[in-house]
Design a protein around this motif. Structure first.
Motif, short mmCIF file in Angstrom:
data_model
loop_
_atom_site.label_atom_id
_atom_site.label_comp_id
_atom_site.label_asym_id
_atom_site.label_seq_id
_atom_site.Cartn_x
_atom_site.Cartn_y
_atom_site.Cartn_z
N SER A 35 0.86 -1.18 0.00
CA SER A 35 0.00 0.00 0.00
C SER A 35 0.90 1.23 0.00
O SER A 35 2.10 1.13 0.24
N ASP A 36 0.33 2.38 -0.26
CA ASP A 36 1.13 3.61 -0.20
C ASP A 36 1.73 3.80 1.18
O ASP A 36 2.88 4.21 1.31
N ASP A 37 0.95 3.48 2.22
CA ASP A 37 1.45 3.63 3.59
C ASP A 37 2.61 2.68 3.87
O ASP A 37 3.59 3.07 4.50
N TYR A 38 2.49 1.42 3.37
CA TYR A 38 3.58 0.49 3.65
C TYR A 38 4.83 0.84 2.84
O TYR A 38 5.95 0.70 3.33
N LYS A 39 4.66 1.30 1.61
CA LYS A 39 5.83 1.72 0.83
C LYS A 39 6.54 2.88 1.52
O LYS A 39 7.76 2.94 1.53
N LYS A 40 5.78 3.78 2.15
CA LYS A 40 6.40 4.87 2.91
C LYS A 40 7.18 4.31 4.09
O LYS A 40 8.29 4.76 4.38
N GLN A 41 6.61 3.31 4.77
CA GLN A 41 7.31 2.69 5.90
C GLN A 41 8.60 2.01 5.43
O GLN A 41 9.64 2.13 6.08
#
Length: 186
Positions: A35-41
């Motif tokens: 997800s976009d959030d996990y890619k940021k993490q």
């Protein structure tokens, strides 16, 4: 030594006078849906954590003689059946951009004159785990198959070879820059 990659805090006193720093830290690439959030993490855990550690190490009174930083063959992006070496440019997309930023985050140690090597690693495999750990149970249960069209290249390295390669990068003066850590043939 205390290190909080997400908070960008490093108590580097424990590293003062050490011979080498090997930084392989980062959120798992295959652990979650991207997800976009996990890619940021994934990005922040590598880039921000490396930047904080590199800045702290660069200020040590007795810095290490070598820094080995994790990276990935994802640096090159999708190359199909075209072989690439360490002179190839980065590809396009999330993984190549991540690898470029991750390697650039080591700038403070390189500017401090610390020999720096980038371990651009393929899939690390071992009987006990690594990339194969999630696949073996599926195949043993008769549920294995090929992914996509089955023609994807999997550039891999055995865990014991990965450790030996990193050890070689630490021990061999004069080695710096990127090194692809994979088996000879995908």
């Amino acid at each position: 030594m205390c290190w909080d990659p997400e908070g960008q805090y490093v108590d580097a006193a424990g590293l003062d006078g050490c011979d080498a720093v090997v930084n392989l830290a980062g959120a798992g690439i295959g652990d979650h849906r991207w997800s976009d959030d996990y890619k940021k993490q994934v990005r922040d855990s590598r880039v921000l954590g490396t930047a904080a550690l590199a800045e702290a190490v660069a200020t040590l009174d007795r810095p290490p003689r070598v820094w080995v930083n994790g990276s990935a063959i994802g640096f090159y992006g999708e190359t199909g059946d075209r072989a690439v070496d360490e002179d190839a440019p980065p590809g396009d997309g999330f993984l190549p951009s991540l690898c470029v930023e991750w390697e650039e985050a080591t700038a403070p140690v390189r500017e401090a004159g610390i020999r720096t090597a980038f371990a651009r690693t393929g899939l690390v495999v071992a009987r006990e785990g690594g990339a194969w750990a999630k696949l073996f149970p599926l195949y043993k249960a008769g549920l294995g198959g090929h992914f996509g069209n089955g023609r994807q290249y999997w550039s891999f390295i055995a865990l014991h070879d990965e450790v030996a390669a990193i050890r070689h990068l630490i021990d061999t003066e004069g080695l710096s820059g990127p090194f692809n850590l994979t088996a000879p043939n995908p």
